[in-house]
Design an enzyme around this catalytic site. Sequence first.
Site, mmCIF file in Angstrom:
data_model
loop_
_atom_site.group_PDB
_atom_site.id
_atom_site.type_symbol
_atom_site.label_atom_id
_atom_site.label_comp_id
_atom_site.label_asym_id
_atom_site.label_seq_id
_atom_site.Cartn_x
_atom_site.Cartn_y
_atom_site.Cartn_z
ATOM 1 N N LYS A 1 0.811 -1.208 0.000
ATOM 2 C CA LYS A 1 0.000 0.000 0.000
ATOM 3 C C LYS A 1 0.851 1.268 0.000
ATOM 4 C CE LYS A 1 -3.213 -2.231 3.207
ATOM 5 N NZ LYS A 1 -3.767 -2.169 4.595
ATOM 6 N N GLY A 2 2.108 1.122 0.459
ATOM 7 C CA GLY A 2 2.906 2.300 0.778
ATOM 8 C C GLY A 2 3.170 3.254 -0.372
ATOM 9 N N ASP B 1 3.595 3.607 6.727
ATOM 10 C CA ASP B 1 2.816 3.418 7.948
ATOM 11 C C ASP B 1 3.643 2.917 9.120
ATOM 12 O OD1 ASP B 1 3.214 0.715 6.880
ATOM 13 O OD2 ASP B 1 1.771 0.085 8.388
ATOM 14 N N ASP C 1 14.392 -1.481 1.835
ATOM 15 C CA ASP C 1 15.026 -1.700 3.128
ATOM 16 C C ASP C 1 16.054 -2.833 2.941
ATOM 17 O OD1 ASP C 1 15.510 -2.146 5.838
ATOM 18 O OD2 ASP C 1 13.464 -1.771 6.434
ATOM 19 N N VAL D 1 10.545 5.554 9.563
ATOM 20 C CA VAL D 1 9.897 6.664 8.858
ATOM 21 C C VAL D 1 8.429 6.377 8.582
ATOM 22 C CG1 VAL D 1 11.933 7.740 7.852
ATOM 23 C CG2 VAL D 1 10.916 5.785 6.702
HETATM 24 C C1 PRP Z 1 7.466 -2.230 2.608
HETATM 25 C C2 PRP Z 1 7.864 -1.535 1.324
HETATM 26 C C3 PRP Z 1 8.463 -2.631 0.503
HETATM 27 C C4 PRP Z 1 9.112 -3.497 1.549
HETATM 28 C C5 PRP Z 1 10.547 -3.107 1.655
HETATM 29 O O1 PRP Z 1 6.197 -2.786 2.426
HETATM 30 O O2 PRP Z 1 6.770 -0.946 0.695
HETATM 31 O O3 PRP Z 1 7.504 -3.353 -0.206
HETATM 32 O O4 PRP Z 1 8.451 -3.252 2.784
HETATM 33 O O5 PRP Z 1 11.226 -3.941 2.532
HETATM 34 P P1 PRP Z 1 12.447 -4.843 2.079
HETATM 35 O O6 PRP Z 1 13.346 -4.041 1.172
HETATM 36 O O7 PRP Z 1 13.099 -5.177 3.405
HETATM 37 O O8 PRP Z 1 11.920 -6.060 1.394
HETATM 38 P P2 PRP Z 1 5.267 -3.321 3.623
HETATM 39 O O9 PRP Z 1 5.414 -4.809 3.677
HETATM 40 O O10 PRP Z 1 5.565 -2.553 4.871
HETATM 41 O O11 PRP Z 1 3.792 -3.046 3.114
HETATM 42 P P3 PRP Z 1 2.954 -1.690 2.870
HETATM 43 O O12 PRP Z 1 3.592 -0.987 1.682
HETATM 44 O O13 PRP Z 1 1.576 -2.185 2.576
HETATM 45 O O14 PRP Z 1 3.019 -0.839 4.139
#
Ligand code: PRP
Length: 185
Positions: free
Chosen positions: A47-48, A165, A109, A159
Site C-alpha cells: 500500500k505504501g 505506515d 530496506d 519513517v
Molecule cells: C514495505 C515496502 C516494501 C518493503 C521493503 O512494504 O513498501 O515493499 O516493505 O522492505 P524490504 O526491502 O526489506 O523487502 P510493507 O510490507 O511494509 O507493506 P505496505 O507498503 O503495505 O506498508
Amino acid sequence: MTHIEKDVEEVLLSEKELSDILDRIAADIVRDYKDSPRKLLILSILKGSLIFTSDLMRRIPLPLELDFMKVSSYGSGTVSSGGPLKISLDLKRDDIADLDILIVEDIIDSGNTLSKLKKHLAERGAHSVKICTLLDKPSRREVELSADYCGAEIPDKFVIGYGLDYDEKYRNLPYVGVLSPKVYS
Ligand code: PRP
C-alpha cells in the site's frame, strides 16, 4: 482522537522537498522512456507507494498504464526475509512481453521484496523491469539491489507518512517524518 503530528519526532522530507524530488525523478523517467516503442506500465506496490505513485504519474506526460501488486517477502516474522515472495494481489495481464515495467515503491530496506519481484517479472517475460523508489535505506541491505530512480537515501530510522505506515497508521501525513520512539517503546 488526537492529531497524528504529535507522534512525529522530526520532519525528514518536507512537502517542498518531496515536490522537488518528484520533479527530478519524473524528468529522468520521461527522458529515459520517451522514445520507447513499448507500453510503459507503472506498477505501484501497495500500500505504501499509493501517494508517491499518484503524485509521480501526474508529472509524466507520456502514454502509460497503471497497475498494482501487493507483495511481501516475510518469513515467519514481521520483517522482510529471504523467504519466498508472497503475492496477495497479482498482475493479471497477457501482454507482459510488450511491457516496460517501472516498479514504484515507497521504500527499499533489506531489498528482499524487490529483488524477488524483479526476478519474478523478468521470468514472466517483461521486456524490461526497472525500479523507482522514493526512499532507500542502503545500510539495511541484505541482497544486492539498487534502484534505477531514487528519491532520497535515508538513515536507518523509522519513517512514516506520505504513504508509509506504522501499524497501518500515519500514511496520511503529507510529508515523510521520523516516528517518535515513545509510540513503539
Ligand atoms: C514495505 C515496502 C516494501 C518493503 C521493503 O512494504 O513498501 O515493499 O516493505 O522492505 P524490504 O526491502 O526489506 O523487502 P510493507 O510490507 O511494509 O507493506 P505496505 O507498503 O503495505 O506498508
